[in-house]
Design a protein around this motif. Structure first.
Motif, PDB file in Angstrom:
ATOM      1  N   LEU A  77      13.263  14.524  33.014  1.00 30.64           N
ATOM      2  CA  LEU A  77      13.779  13.619  34.043  1.00 30.64           C
ATOM      3  C   LEU A  77      12.730  13.315  35.113  1.00 30.64           C
ATOM      4  O   LEU A  77      12.634  12.188  35.597  1.00 30.64           O
ATOM      5  CB  LEU A  77      15.049  14.188  34.673  1.00 30.64           C
ATOM      6  N   LEU A  78      11.931  14.308  35.467  1.00 28.03           N
ATOM      7  CA  LEU A  78      10.849  14.077  36.430  1.00 28.03           C
ATOM      8  C   LEU A  78       9.802  13.129  35.842  1.00 28.03           C
ATOM      9  O   LEU A  78       9.333  12.213  36.531  1.00 28.03           O
ATOM     10  CB  LEU A  78      10.192  15.406  36.835  1.00 28.03           C
ATOM     11  N   SER A  79       9.455  13.349  34.584  1.00 23.22           N
ATOM     12  CA  SER A  79       8.436  12.494  33.952  1.00 23.22           C
ATOM     13  C   SER A  79       8.916  11.052  33.808  1.00 23.22           C
ATOM     14  O   SER A  79       8.112  10.121  33.793  1.00 23.22           O
ATOM     15  CB  SER A  79       8.015  13.062  32.596  1.00 23.22           C
ATOM     16  N   LEU A 104      22.465  32.547  32.153  1.00 23.48           N
ATOM     17  CA  LEU A 104      21.425  32.164  33.108  1.00 23.48           C
ATOM     18  C   LEU A 104      20.101  31.911  32.395  1.00 23.48           C
ATOM     19  O   LEU A 104      19.460  30.881  32.598  1.00 23.48           O
ATOM     20  CB  LEU A 104      21.262  33.240  34.186  1.00 23.48           C
ATOM     21  N   VAL A 105      19.694  32.842  31.552  1.00 22.01           N
ATOM     22  CA  VAL A 105      18.417  32.692  30.844  1.00 22.01           C
ATOM     23  C   VAL A 105      18.441  31.450  29.951  1.00 22.01           C
ATOM     24  O   VAL A 105      17.482  30.661  29.946  1.00 22.01           O
ATOM     25  CB  VAL A 105      18.085  33.972  30.042  1.00 22.01           C
ATOM     26  N   CYS A 106      19.521  31.239  29.227  1.00 20.32           N
ATOM     27  CA  CYS A 106      19.642  30.055  28.363  1.00 20.32           C
ATOM     28  C   CYS A 106      19.591  28.770  29.195  1.00 20.32           C
ATOM     29  O   CYS A 106      18.915  27.803  28.826  1.00 20.32           O
ATOM     30  CB  CYS A 106      20.928  30.103  27.546  1.00 20.32           C
ATOM     31  N   ALA A 107      20.285  28.763  30.330  1.00 24.13           N
ATOM     32  CA  ALA A 107      20.297  27.581  31.192  1.00 24.13           C
ATOM     33  C   ALA A 107      18.918  27.320  31.794  1.00 24.13           C
ATOM     34  O   ALA A 107      18.512  26.160  31.927  1.00 24.13           O
ATOM     35  CB  ALA A 107      21.332  27.736  32.301  1.00 24.13           C
ATOM     36  N   VAL A 108      18.188  28.374  32.137  1.00 20.18           N
ATOM     37  CA  VAL A 108      16.839  28.199  32.681  1.00 20.18           C
ATOM     38  C   VAL A 108      15.935  27.561  31.625  1.00 20.18           C
ATOM     39  O   VAL A 108      15.199  26.614  31.912  1.00 20.18           O
ATOM     40  CB  VAL A 108      16.261  29.537  33.195  1.00 20.18           C
ATOM     41  N   VAL A 109      16.017  28.042  30.403  1.00 16.16           N
ATOM     42  CA  VAL A 109      15.181  27.489  29.328  1.00 16.16           C
ATOM     43  C   VAL A 109      15.516  26.017  29.095  1.00 16.16           C
ATOM     44  O   VAL A 109      14.633  25.156  29.059  1.00 16.16           O
ATOM     45  CB  VAL A 109      15.348  28.314  28.027  1.00 16.16           C
ATOM     46  N   VAL A 110      16.805  25.703  28.958  1.00 16.20           N
ATOM     47  CA  VAL A 110      17.236  24.325  28.694  1.00 16.20           C
ATOM     48  C   VAL A 110      17.018  23.449  29.929  1.00 16.20           C
ATOM     49  O   VAL A 110      16.451  22.351  29.846  1.00 16.20           O
ATOM     50  CB  VAL A 110      18.720  24.288  28.255  1.00 16.20           C
ATOM     51  N   GLY A 111      17.466  23.912  31.086  1.00 15.19           N
ATOM     52  CA  GLY A 111      17.387  23.135  32.313  1.00 15.19           C
ATOM     53  C   GLY A 111      15.962  22.811  32.721  1.00 15.19           C
ATOM     54  O   GLY A 111      15.674  21.710  33.202  1.00 15.19           O
ATOM     55  N   TYR A 112      15.061  23.757  32.536  1.00 15.40           N
ATOM     56  CA  TYR A 112      13.651  23.533  32.864  1.00 15.40           C
ATOM     57  C   TYR A 112      13.103  22.354  32.060  1.00 15.40           C
ATOM     58  O   TYR A 112      12.421  21.481  32.608  1.00 15.40           O
ATOM     59  CB  TYR A 112      12.842  24.803  32.589  1.00 15.40           C
ATOM     60  N   GLN A 113      13.429  22.329  30.767  1.00 11.49           N
ATOM     61  CA  GLN A 113      12.946  21.242  29.910  1.00 11.49           C
ATOM     62  C   GLN A 113      13.584  19.903  30.297  1.00 11.49           C
ATOM     63  O   GLN A 113      12.898  18.880  30.354  1.00 11.49           O
ATOM     64  CB  GLN A 113      13.220  21.560  28.435  1.00 11.49           C
ATOM     65  N   VAL A 114      14.872  19.909  30.552  1.00 11.13           N
ATOM     66  CA  VAL A 114      15.559  18.669  30.937  1.00 11.13           C
ATOM     67  C   VAL A 114      15.004  18.152  32.258  1.00 11.13           C
ATOM     68  O   VAL A 114      14.729  16.958  32.411  1.00 11.13           O
ATOM     69  CB  VAL A 114      17.092  18.875  31.022  1.00 11.13           C
ATOM     70  N   ARG A 115      14.834  19.047  33.214  1.00  5.54           N
ATOM     71  CA  ARG A 115      14.287  18.640  34.521  1.00  5.54           C
ATOM     72  C   ARG A 115      12.893  18.039  34.358  1.00  5.54           C
ATOM     73  O   ARG A 115      12.571  17.027  34.982  1.00  5.54           O
ATOM     74  CB  ARG A 115      14.255  19.844  35.468  1.00  5.54           C
ATOM     75  N   LYS A 116      12.067  18.667  33.515  1.00  2.00           N
ATOM     76  CA  LYS A 116      10.716  18.173  33.279  1.00  2.00           C
ATOM     77  C   LYS A 116      10.741  16.744  32.728  1.00  2.00           C
ATOM     78  O   LYS A 116       9.991  15.877  33.184  1.00  2.00           O
ATOM     79  CB  LYS A 116      10.004  19.120  32.300  1.00  2.00           C
ATOM     80  N   LEU A 168      19.267  19.253  39.134  1.00  2.00           N
ATOM     81  CA  LEU A 168      19.423  18.412  40.328  1.00  2.00           C
ATOM     82  C   LEU A 168      18.828  18.992  41.610  1.00  2.00           C
ATOM     83  O   LEU A 168      18.623  18.269  42.575  1.00  2.00           O
ATOM     84  CB  LEU A 168      20.904  18.124  40.569  1.00  2.00           C
ATOM     85  N   GLY A 169      18.605  20.289  41.650  1.00  2.00           N
ATOM     86  CA  GLY A 169      18.186  20.903  42.905  1.00  2.00           C
ATOM     87  C   GLY A 169      19.398  21.256  43.751  1.00  2.00           C
ATOM     88  O   GLY A 169      20.541  21.076  43.332  1.00  2.00           O
ATOM     89  N   LYS A 170      19.130  21.734  44.965  1.00  2.00           N
ATOM     90  CA  LYS A 170      20.221  22.314  45.746  1.00  2.00           C
ATOM     91  C   LYS A 170      21.269  21.305  46.206  1.00  2.00           C
ATOM     92  O   LYS A 170      22.438  21.482  45.919  1.00  2.00           O
ATOM     93  CB  LYS A 170      19.678  23.134  46.916  1.00  2.00           C
ATOM     94  N   TRP A 171      20.892  20.255  46.933  1.00  2.00           N
ATOM     95  CA  TRP A 171      21.921  19.387  47.517  1.00  2.00           C
ATOM     96  C   TRP A 171      22.575  18.471  46.499  1.00  2.00           C
ATOM     97  O   TRP A 171      23.792  18.298  46.512  1.00  2.00           O
ATOM     98  CB  TRP A 171      21.361  18.591  48.692  1.00  2.00           C
TER      99      TRP A 171
END
Length: 187
Positions: free
Chosen positions: A176-178, A162-174, A51-54
């Motif tokens: 959702l952006l697409s 943190l590392v697991c969330a970065v891997v998963v979250g990066y893909q989910v964010r990508k 979601l980003g910061k806010w």
């Protein structure tokens, strides 16, 4: 000019809040501390990354309000305002800062996964600071005793989360952006 939150934004925030509420209650008590091992950090890292910061902060605050209202979304499937005056109260407040920092770095450094980790580490430090300060006040202990009970045993596993969330979250964010479900620019 400030951008308004759209229905689409509210839907994504609600979905992420649901994910936090489902994942966070799972915990394992440990004998050396009144603070259990939880999946809360993993879920909160995901919120900030996706979601980003806010919007991540909004999602976190909604989660905390649900727990304060008595829904069993906190560790051990508990809820209620009394959780904020117990040993984990400072950590609950620190969650907001944890999500803010990782979300800030996601927005400032889009696609730079290493910077997501840096933001997550700053978020962990902020959350630990609030939690440890509250623990020291609550239990009238020294800083080193509080760190030994409430921080040091958790660092390795929190970094793995943190590392697991970065891997998963990066893909989910990508994704959702697409699908145009998230704004691609920082706000």
């Amino acid at each position: 000019m400030r951008k308004k939150i759209t229905v689409k934004d509210m839907s994504v925030i609600a979905m992420v809040t649901a994910v936090i509420s489902i994942i966070s209650p799972f915990s394992i008590p440990i004998p050396i501390s009144p603070i259990p091992i939880t999946l809360s950090f993993f879920a909160l890292f995901l919120a900030g990354i996706i979601l980003g910061k806010w919007k991540g902060v909004i999602s976190t605050i909604v989660y905390l309000l649900l727990g304060m209202a008595g829904l069993p979304v906190f560790t051990g499937f508990t809820g209620g305002i009394q959780k904020f005056v117990g040993p984990t109260g400072g950590y609950l407040v620190g969650y907001v800062f944890l999500v803010f920092f990782i979300g800030l770095f996601v927005e400032k450094f889009p696609g730079k996964i290493l910077m997501y980790v840096v933001g997550g580490i700053l978020g962990i430090i902020a959350c630990y600071a609030f939690g440890t300060a509250w623990f020291v006040i609550q239990y009238q202990t020294g800083i080193m005793e509080a760190l030994t009970m409430c921080v040091f045993p958790y660092i390795p596993l929190d970094l793995v989360k943190l590392v697991c969330a970065v891997v998963v979250g990066y893909q989910v964010r990508k994704v959702l952006l697409s699908q145009n479900l998230l704004a691609s620019t920082s706000e």
